[in-house]
Design a protein around this motif. Sequence first.
Motif, PDB file in Angstrom:
ATOM      1  N   UNK A  21      -1.226   4.011   3.391  1.00 24.83           N
ATOM      2  CA  UNK A  21      -2.599   3.536   3.230  1.00 24.83           C
ATOM      3  C   UNK A  21      -2.735   2.142   3.845  1.00 24.83           C
ATOM      4  N   UNK A  22      -3.960   1.648   4.032  1.00 29.65           N
ATOM      5  CA  UNK A  22      -4.151   0.337   4.660  1.00 29.65           C
ATOM      6  C   UNK A  22      -3.468  -0.815   3.928  1.00 29.65           C
ATOM      7  N   UNK A  23      -3.181  -0.642   2.640  1.00 32.00           N
ATOM      8  CA  UNK A  23      -2.511  -1.710   1.894  1.00 32.00           C
ATOM      9  C   UNK A  23      -1.013  -1.760   2.168  1.00 32.00           C
ATOM     10  N   UNK A  24      -0.462  -0.779   2.859  1.00 31.81           N
ATOM     11  CA  UNK A  24       0.960  -0.808   3.185  1.00 31.81           C
ATOM     12  C   UNK A  24       1.160  -1.745   4.379  1.00 31.81           C
ATOM     13  N   UNK A  25       1.069  -3.027   4.087  1.00 32.49           N
ATOM     14  CA  UNK A  25       1.179  -4.051   5.114  1.00 32.49           C
ATOM     15  C   UNK A  25       1.583  -5.355   4.451  1.00 32.49           C
ATOM     16  N   UNK A  78      -9.152   3.212   6.435  1.00 32.65           N
ATOM     17  CA  UNK A  78     -10.311   2.614   5.766  1.00 32.65           C
ATOM     18  C   UNK A  78      -9.926   2.230   4.344  1.00 32.65           C
ATOM     19  N   UNK A  79     -10.586   1.205   3.828  1.00 35.64           N
ATOM     20  CA  UNK A  79     -10.269   0.684   2.502  1.00 35.64           C
ATOM     21  C   UNK A  79     -11.158   1.329   1.448  1.00 35.64           C
ATOM     22  N   UNK A  80     -10.565   1.651   0.309  1.00 36.54           N
ATOM     23  CA  UNK A  80     -11.320   2.167  -0.822  1.00 36.54           C
ATOM     24  C   UNK A  80     -11.811   1.005  -1.685  1.00 36.54           C
ATOM     25  N   UNK A  81     -12.710   1.314  -2.612  1.00 40.03           N
ATOM     26  CA  UNK A  81     -13.167   0.285  -3.546  1.00 40.03           C
ATOM     27  C   UNK A  81     -12.003  -0.293  -4.336  1.00 40.03           C
ATOM     28  N   UNK A  82     -11.074   0.576  -4.714  1.00 42.97           N
ATOM     29  CA  UNK A  82      -9.907   0.125  -5.474  1.00 42.97           C
ATOM     30  C   UNK A  82      -9.033  -0.814  -4.637  1.00 42.97           C
TER      31      UNK A  82
END
Length: 481
Positions: A21-25, A78-82
């Motif tokens: 996911x986009x947070x894997x950074x 894309x980023x989710x609300x969470x």
Amino acid sequence: MAAPTGNTCEVMERSIRERVPPLLTDLYQFTMAYAYWRAGRHQEPAVFELFFRDNPFGGGFSLFSGLHDCLLFLRSFRFTDEDVEYLRSVLPPDSDPTFFQFLRGLDCSGVTVNSVPEGTVVFARVPLMEVAGPLAVVQLLETSLLCLVNYASLVCSNAARFRLAAGPRRKLLEMGLRRAQGPDGGLTASRYTHIGGFDLTSNVQAGFLFGIPVAGTMAHSYVTSFSSLEEVWPQTLVAANGNRDQVDLISLTKGWLGRVCDLLGAEPGKIREGELAAFLSYAIAYPHNFLPVIDSYSVSCSGLPNFCAVALALCELGYRPRGVRLDSGDLCRQSVNVRLRCWAACENEIDTVGVGTHLVTCTSQPSLGCVYKLVEVRGRPRMKFSEDPEKTTVPGRKAVYRLLDTEGHPFLDLLCLAVEPPPKAGLPLNCYPLGWDNASHSVTPAQVICLRQDVFTKGQVGIAQHRMRDIILYMHKLYTL
């Protein structure tokens, strides 16, 4: 090889969204993105290049892999609300709340990727991927793209080394799942070692997802779980010709065992009854695929005589045993002895080689060292200087060409600025070896190939992206030439 179904392709893309996911950074990607945004620079056109500095394993090449996963990642980015709420909690509390609204609407619709095709032989310092788009977005992509390419290319290159060492005849089985760096590492290894030249995998999930042929027989635990022939059930087997009369396989095997011991010079008192029971039970379950591990105790004293007795009993019933598995000791010598040869110092009789730990963990080099460097912003070249000359980057947007000689063999990868005219077949050109002295070299290519292709444009995977099945078939054909 079984081709992945449409449903399997959907599973693969869903798997990428879940695994990457986009947070894997790294956090600093978001701190930079915020600073770009505050300065009003987040939409500036920028270009990054992905490459590695040194060929892995002290060799002369690498195989580029991971592109397919990169493209699926970009398409679903894309980023989710969470996601946004979490970023709000880890960035400084005085961060402008409008920035988080900007993140919520972010995607890769403005990103383009120009790349070397998956499975291509590549070399150090050649830009493998060019990622262009709005500065904030292409900055945020850095860590994820490196994560997807680094290990995939490394383990694929490692697999190619094993294939080159084994030659085209022997089959190679990847069996490193239990030693891999976690479930994702194991699945990635199975997939990309297949591209690198391995024929089979023990990983069932990899077979399901990617259509890789799976293989496996028994472990030592199966053999050692038996202690006597009384544990064999059922004890009968029908002949392969369709005759429904049940044959007592235990009695048939016992008859052969005495003759085998005489032929091999084995002592009947050293035969392990539990091992024989395990072989019989497995043969009854899989008469068409009898391939036991024969070194649970002693190959020469027990394993080999037990195998031969069961195998001969199966042959008498019209079945054809597949072979044996050796897991320890001098495999070359034992393989020759198993085929009843007296001595072979250098040769062997191994048809399939299974490789686990050293393949998937890339023991001799744990990282490829790919980097992702900025080369252009607002159409202006950008360059990184360093006290370490090896880390100095080459500025500007580039084109990459592979030059071939009159026999069709590649002899040079040429880097040019994108605005320069491409080289032409039959015409001499002067070039400067990267990282060497300043002396120019004149070369005349017989053929010129543009090495990179457009693979992602306006949020969609380009038509130049090869299907994974086609890549694998091409690589396996290449190794049999």
